[in-house]
Design an enzyme around this catalytic site. Sequence first.
Site, short mmCIF file in Angstrom:
data_model
loop_
_atom_site.label_atom_id
_atom_site.label_comp_id
_atom_site.label_asym_id
_atom_site.label_seq_id
_atom_site.Cartn_x
_atom_site.Cartn_y
_atom_site.Cartn_z
N LYS A 152 27.44 39.76 29.35
CA LYS A 152 27.25 39.23 30.35
C LYS A 152 27.22 40.71 31.16
CE LYS A 152 28.29 37.93 33.88
NZ LYS A 152 27.03 38.69 34.94
N GLU A 227 39.85 47.16 31.90
CA GLU A 227 39.51 48.73 31.83
C GLU A 227 39.13 47.79 33.76
OE1 GLU A 227 37.96 51.40 33.73
OE2 GLU A 227 36.26 51.27 32.64
N CYS A 261 34.21 54.46 37.91
CA CYS A 261 36.20 54.27 38.60
C CYS A 261 37.53 54.66 38.32
CB CYS A 261 36.85 52.81 37.06
SG CYS A 261 36.23 53.03 35.67
N GLU A 354 39.83 51.80 46.55
CA GLU A 354 38.72 51.77 45.97
C GLU A 354 37.76 52.26 47.15
OE1 GLU A 354 37.34 49.83 42.23
OE2 GLU A 354 37.95 51.59 40.65
P1 NDP Z 1 33.11 42.42 39.91
O1 NDP Z 1 34.49 42.78 39.23
O2 NDP Z 1 32.90 41.47 40.76
O3 NDP Z 1 32.03 42.44 38.66
C1 NDP Z 1 32.28 43.07 37.11
C2 NDP Z 1 31.54 41.87 36.28
O4 NDP Z 1 32.19 40.95 36.58
C3 NDP Z 1 30.65 41.45 36.67
O5 NDP Z 1 29.33 41.68 35.11
C4 NDP Z 1 30.04 40.00 37.52
O6 NDP Z 1 29.69 39.39 37.35
C5 NDP Z 1 31.46 39.64 36.80
N1 NDP Z 1 32.45 38.65 37.52
C6 NDP Z 1 32.74 38.26 39.01
N2 NDP Z 1 33.23 37.59 39.19
C7 NDP Z 1 33.81 36.71 37.85
C8 NDP Z 1 34.42 35.81 37.20
N3 NDP Z 1 35.03 35.01 38.79
N4 NDP Z 1 34.32 35.97 36.32
C9 NDP Z 1 34.66 36.03 35.31
N5 NDP Z 1 33.77 37.72 35.38
C10 NDP Z 1 33.05 37.85 36.68
O7 NDP Z 1 32.84 44.11 40.53
P2 NDP Z 1 31.39 44.02 42.07
O8 NDP Z 1 30.53 44.21 41.32
O9 NDP Z 1 31.85 42.94 42.92
O10 NDP Z 1 32.28 45.17 42.46
C11 NDP Z 1 33.64 45.10 43.74
C12 NDP Z 1 34.36 46.87 43.45
O11 NDP Z 1 35.01 46.57 42.40
C13 NDP Z 1 33.86 48.06 43.50
O12 NDP Z 1 33.17 48.80 44.48
C14 NDP Z 1 34.79 48.61 42.57
O13 NDP Z 1 35.95 48.91 43.97
C15 NDP Z 1 35.04 47.95 42.03
N6 NDP Z 1 34.38 47.79 40.47
C16 NDP Z 1 35.04 48.87 39.59
C17 NDP Z 1 34.74 49.31 38.73
C18 NDP Z 1 35.06 50.36 37.43
O14 NDP Z 1 34.14 50.71 36.43
N7 NDP Z 1 36.49 50.23 37.82
C19 NDP Z 1 32.96 48.93 38.37
C20 NDP Z 1 32.51 47.48 39.59
C21 NDP Z 1 32.89 47.42 40.35
P3 NDP Z 1 28.08 39.46 38.81
O15 NDP Z 1 28.49 40.98 39.65
O16 NDP Z 1 26.96 39.27 37.95
O17 NDP Z 1 28.20 38.53 39.14
#
Ligand code: NDP
Length: 452
Positions: A152, A227, A261, A354
């Site tokens: 996903k 991660e 990250c 972050e």
């Molecule tokens: P999220 O953690 O929300 O998203 C990461 C993935 O998880 C996406 O595919 C998202 O789907 C999915 N997801 C969201 N909610 C759920 C849930 N309840 N159950 C299962 N899967 C879920 O990150 P964001 O995109 O909202 O980013 C927000 C913040 O997160 C950033 O500003 C940053 O600080 C951090 N981040 C860190 C990352 C890293 O590499 N460690 C990567 C991305 C974000 P969808 O987006 O399609 O809803």
Amino acid sequence: MIQVLEPATAEVMAQVPKAGIEETDAAVARAKEAFPAWRGVSPGDRSALLHRLANALEEKVDELARLEARNAGKPISDARGEMGMVVETFRYYAGAPERNTGRTIPVAGGVDMTFREPLGVVGLITPWNFPLTIAGWKLGPALAAGNTVVLKPAELTPLTALEFERIALAAGIPEGVVNVVAGPGSVCGQRLVEHPDVAKIAFTGSTEVGRRIAAGAAETIKRVTLELGGKSANIVYADADLERAATAAPSAVFGNAGQDCCARSRILVERSAIDRFMEVLEEAVEAIRVGDPLDESTEMGPLISEGQRETVSSFVPDDAPVAIRGEAPDGPGFWFPPTVLCPVDNDDRAAREEIFGPVAAVIPFRDEEEAIRLANDTIYGLSGSVWTRDGAKAIRTARAMETGVVSINSNTSVRVSTPFGGFKQSGYGRELGPDALDHYSEVKNVYYATES
Ligand code: NDP
């Protein structure tokens, strides 16, 4: 439909059917059906198929890079490098099936032998910052170990994952082994977490969602690897090659527009060296070329979304100690200039949370003891750097840092053949290298009685 935006123009670049619960369940059912045959493929044949997949991806590197650059807003030269890493990841794990051996252990009355068994259907939930790269880190070891997968991708960046599904099928990966569901995380992602036929979730994203996934997975005792976020320290001692450290510092925070990250977003500098360090840093930040992701000379693109720009802006209020501010284009698109705050206290919000944008916090320190204390004074522990010409101090500091990955006189974190992952609230489990394979299989112990 998902309206997929191009962050550099804020315009719709594609429309993709939006998956929901029904499509997620159907994908899990296909993966479950495909599992027995895929696990039964001989190690040599599985290895050959993964090599074919790597070759097929290599032929499409330019096409995939362009798609990723437009959809994620990253510079085309970076995107090309990332797609190269996807190819390299599959090549690396293509060698794994034939090396995934167990042990024989002599015991009283017989012999024990161990096998590494695949888990079954694995759910992969990936973020928008490095869409196909991070998917590849999970797909490679998952498939090599004999699992089938449901991937996903983030709703903001589903395009390369959907393209990957087509490439895999065309390369001969059997139907049902790789399934992509493009839909909201709160619907499709959550369904994967709850689904009784999903054996494991491999997740990259925010610590907040990671926490929810770990709690949800407990219901069915799913395996989970996480991660998550980071707030990594880049420690610069006064005896370092200051020119090198300061010239390298911007790309460690502003690479991928800071949406990384591993971003070393807390730059800890020894007080006696701070003036010289800031001088060189300023030159390096002002030289960053921010602009059109498809321009070969671009070094930094826009942020992923308007929402992300609002979040990042909130870390630079009017009274913020802005010491350096680079350029960013005007007009449409989610632009934000590379920004350095100095001096920042480690208790300030910009040093604790972050930011996930191009904002660096420079924090002065007195001595080695204080550098280590400040570096570790965070809930995160993903990566970090140490810059010094004193080898013993470098190793002492690296060992004392509570973080999964440390680089000495470098800011790199990720290599295909070495483990990557976090301490503390940056998550658990390791990706890449030989360690990742262990997270996609179970050890089975078989006892054979040799005495009647
Ligand atoms: P999220 O953690 O929300 O998203 C990461 C993935 O998880 C996406 O595919 C998202 O789907 C999915 N997801 C969201 N909610 C759920 C849930 N309840 N159950 C299962 N899967 C879920 O990150 P964001 O995109 O909202 O980013 C927000 C913040 O997160 C950033 O500003 C940053 O600080 C951090 N981040 C860190 C990352 C890293 O590499 N460690 C990567 C991305 C974000 P969808 O987006 O399609 O809803």
